[in-house]
Scaffold this active site. Structure first.
Site, mmCIF file in Angstrom:
data_model
loop_
_atom_site.group_PDB
_atom_site.id
_atom_site.type_symbol
_atom_site.label_atom_id
_atom_site.label_comp_id
_atom_site.label_asym_id
_atom_site.label_seq_id
_atom_site.Cartn_x
_atom_site.Cartn_y
_atom_site.Cartn_z
ATOM 1 C CE1 TYR A 152 59.573 48.072 4.816
ATOM 2 C CE2 TYR A 152 57.662 49.489 4.577
ATOM 3 C CZ TYR A 152 58.674 48.969 5.360
ATOM 4 O OH TYR A 152 58.775 49.335 6.681
ATOM 5 C CG LEU A 183 59.191 44.341 5.890
ATOM 6 C CD1 LEU A 183 59.563 42.909 5.487
ATOM 7 C CD2 LEU A 183 58.211 44.924 4.884
ATOM 8 C CD GLU A 184 61.831 49.124 8.173
ATOM 9 O OE1 GLU A 184 63.073 48.952 8.228
ATOM 10 O OE2 GLU A 184 61.266 49.694 7.221
ATOM 11 C CB THR A 185 63.891 45.474 13.626
ATOM 12 O OG1 THR A 185 62.682 45.781 14.337
ATOM 13 C CG2 THR A 185 64.488 46.754 13.063
#
Length: 328
Positions: free
Chosen positions: A305, A110-112
């Site tokens: 998230y 999800l982040e990168t």
């Protein structure tokens, strides 16, 4: 969106407070302060970074839209391959910290997108713009700007070099400077804490969930979420989508919330309410959030998230098992 412009933050009224803090709290020499001053002269003000922070999709989209973009087949396949390729590192992280590999992979996905995009904004510009100019969160970003200069000194980076997100987060794990300094670990033993490497990102995410906040510490061996149904309209006194547990299972049951799995009556939990399309009052989905769900929320304090990490972890674990004959 507005583009970058020169600002010369070295002359900003608050710059003196930054210099003083770096000297008194972090031992910066006169030469160190001169380098900070030069960096602030070079820093660009980028109003679009503030706009991006204020319009983060967790704030503006329904769960239907948000999840469809992120819990998708391509990301799940990439995540399964990432778990398969990094099985030894992920297993070691779970052994040492208790955080399952698929959860760590969910954060990285999800982040990168598993390191594929770590941000293209100069961290200096992101933190200077928001630290000096953000209308509501300048205190937070100003403190991170201070931490960033300490990070650059201690890790040997010129302040103009590192790139990251619009908020100033760095590396595969997208740590803010204060968390990078405090929680990043050298998981591959090469003598550096490098969050632009998969190994250190894996170990650091697991370490984060253990040591970021004691009250949100990861609970080894426990799940994150359990589906729930309402047996009657939810009372207005029941809060949903909070940032930590607030009820016991028994209290939610008495309010008409029935979990799909058997849970201890005295277990501390929270209630998650997800807005679905088309967006009416009846278009909602409910889940019971266990303590580990709120541990994930400490990484990003948005329910969407943490739900995405939870759903990705489950889906990627299932797909990864198909790639690993030892798990069949």
């Amino acid at each position: 969106m507005a583009g970058p412009a020169g600002a010369d933050y070295s002359k900003h009224p608050r710059a003196q407070a930054l210099y003083a803090a770096l000297q008194s709290e972090h031992g910066f020499s006169a030469a160190d302060i001169d380098s900070v001053r030069v960096a602030l002269i070079d820093a660009q003000t980028i109003p679009s970074l503030i706009e991006a922070e204020q319009k983060a999709p967790e704030r503006t989209e329904t769960w239907t839209v948000y999840s469809a973009k992120r819990v998708d087949a391509l990301r799940i396949r990439r995540g399964a391959q990432f778990i398969h390729d990094n099985r030894a590192l992920l297993d070691r992280a779970e052994t040492e910290y208790g955080v399952p590999g698929p959860v760590i992979a969910g954060v990285l996905g999800l982040e990168t997108n598993f390191g594929r995009f770590t941000g293209n904004a100069r961290v200096l510009d992101a933190l200077a713009t928001q630290g000096f100019d953000h209308p509501t969160r300048s205190k937070f970003f100003f403190e991170e700007l201070e931490q960033y200069f300490v990070f650059c000194r201690d890790f040997g980076f010129p302040p103009t070099q590192p790139k990251g997100s619009y908020a100033g987060a760095m590396g595969w794990a997208q740590f803010m400077p204060s968390n990078y300094r405090r929680l990043a670990v050298d998981f591959d033993g090469d003598g550096r804490r490098d969050l632009w490497s998969a190994a250190d990102a894996i170990g650091s995410i697991a370490h984060y969930f253990i040591d970021y906040k004691p009250e949100l510490r990861w609970h080894r061996g426990e799940p994150l979420i359990v589906p729930a149904k309402l047996t009657r309209p939810l009372p207005g006194t029941i809060a949903v989508n909070t940032k930590n547990v607030g009820y016991t299972v028994a209290q939610l049951r008495s309010a008409g919330v029935e979990p799909s799995a058997r849970l201890p009556a005295n277990l501390a939990v929270g209630l998650i309410e997800l807005q679905l399309d088309p967006g009416g009052t009846t278009d909602k989905e409910y889940w019971i959030g266990l303590p580990n769900f709120y541990s994930v929320m400490s990484y990003n304090p948005r329910v969407y998230y943490a739900m995405t990490v939870s759903r990705l972890a489950s889906a990627m674990a299932t797909e990864a098992a198909k790639l690993d004959p030892d798990t069949q």
